[in-house]
Design an enzyme around this catalytic site. Structure first.
Site: not given
Ligand SMILES: *Cc1c(COP(=O)(O)O)cnc(C)c1O
Ligand code: SF4
Length: 355
Positions: A86-87, A90, A99, A103, A106, A108, A269, A306, A313
């Site tokens: 995405r960035y 990284r 997991c 949570c 979560c 994701r 989110d 985000d 972000k």
């Molecule tokens: C949050 C995130 C990162 C890391 O972002 P930083 O601001 O460097 O901590 C990298 N990739 C994805 C997809 C993310 O959601």
């Molecule tokens: S936030 Fe989501 S991915 Fe992270 S530990 Fe909790 S349930 Fe697992």
């Protein structure tokens, strides 16, 4: 481990809202509370801050029009089957969907606990090849799910595959394990990771409330830090859990005291079924301003959101910079509400830009 409503009811007297959650609904995010975390919950308090993070309520079944299962459009940014780029600098690798804890906030959920299991050797190699072809990527996030649900052997093979193609990548181990199940973090695990130190590792943890920093959790993180792996924390701002300046202040100071840098404080989110856990941004900004008054620079996390649809972000902060009141004169308002001006250097002396 608690993984049904029935087991939960044997440990806590469920409130009406908790009782009304249907854990047999196949679209529901399953219950999963490891015994370590369960023991930290105060069973006598139906509003307990740890309970709210892991015990589902009927409010999870409510969906708002602006919510989705993939609010960050991660699917659109997926480059190989499990790598999200995405960035520019990284990338995030979804090591497993498993997991140790579920949570309720979560973000994701589209991926977590979808029975896909750990990334295959082929998926790892695909991602490693992509990283080799994209030298602009300097950091790799090993995330999920929770990367530390993998066995030491599986993790060793995975890190080895990434290191073989990119020995220079900074690797972030993203995990909730110290809060959820600290016994997973052994010296053998940390020593295995250290064996790959051609480039640094960072430990990225999630503690949302000071009570999660149990003696065992602190010891688990210390194993990494003692081995020279710095620890950073990402807190999710959660209604009824930590939307309080005293709680966040105590959390951030306890993190610093235990050599964990408060890195991000995340606005929730827009994930389906989490509206009851989100905090209005106005309130978040108030908390951020209050924390800036109370905390040291070291203890202060960046409050960030985000943005939906893969917007990325962005930091959320009260605007201390009011504006350029005359050319080269900037007016600020500090956290105490006092105004100050700052002058740019004279233009005739600012022309020697270093190359
Ligand atoms: C949050 C995130 C990162 C890391 O972002 P930083 O601001 O460097 O901590 C990298 N990739 C994805 C997809 C993310 O959601
Ligand atoms: S936030 Fe989501 S991915 Fe992270 S530990 Fe909790 S349930 Fe697992």
């Amino acid at each position: 481990m608690i993984d049904t409503k029935e087991k939960l009811a044997s440990r806590l007297s469920l409130t009406q809202e908790e009782e009304a959650f249907d854990d047999r609904d196949s679209t529901a995010f399953p219950i999963k509370i490891p015994s370590h975390f369960m023991a930290l919950i105060n069973a006598d308090d139906p509003t307990d801050a740890l309970r709210r993070q892991v015990v589902p309520t009927v409010y999870e079944m409510e969906r708002e029009a602006w919510e989705s299962l993939d609010p960050l459009s991660e699917v659109a940014h997926t480059k190989s089957s499990r790598l999200i780029h995405r960035y520019a600098s990284r990338a995030a690798f979804l090591t497993t969907d498993v997991c140790a804890i579920h949570c309720r906030h979560c973000f994701r959920r589209r991926f977590t606990s979808t029975a896909q299991g750990a990334a295959s050797r082929e998926e790892i190699d695909d991602a490693a090849r992509y990283l080799a072809d994209h030298r602009e990527i300097t950091e790799l996030l090993l995330t999920g799910g929770d990367v530390l649900t993998l066995s030491d052997e599986a993790l060793e093979e995975m890190i080895g595959a990434f290191r073989a193609r990119r020995a220079d990548l900074v690797i972030r181990i993203c995990t909730r394990m110290p809060a959820a199940h600290p016994a997973r973090i052994t010296n053998a695990l940390v020593e295995m990771i250290k064996g790959f130190d051609s480039a640094p590792f960072y430990l990225m943890v999630q503690f949302n409330h000071p009570r999660e920093l149990s003696a065992e959790a602190i010891k688990a993180v210390a194993r990494f830090v003692d081995h020279g792996i710095p620890a950073m924390n990402q807190t999710v701002l959660l209604r009824g859990v930590n939307d309080d300046a005293d709680v966040l202040q105590e959390l951030c100071n306890a993190l610093v005291f235990n050599r964990i840098k408060p890195y991000y404080l995340f606005q929730g989110d827009l994930v389906e079924g989490t509206a009851h856990l989100r905090v209005p941004i106005g309130r978040g900004l108030e908390l951020e301003a209050e924390l800036r008054r109370r905390l040291s620079g070291l203890a202060m996390p960046t409050y960030a959101v985000d943005l939906p649809e893969g917007g990325g972000k962005v930091p959320l902060t009260t605007h201390y910079l009011r504006g350029e009141v005359q050319p080269g004169v900037w007016e600020f308002e500090n956290p105490d509400g006092e105004r100050r001006r700052y002058w740019d250097p004279p233009t005739d002396r600012s022309s020697s830009t270093p190359r």
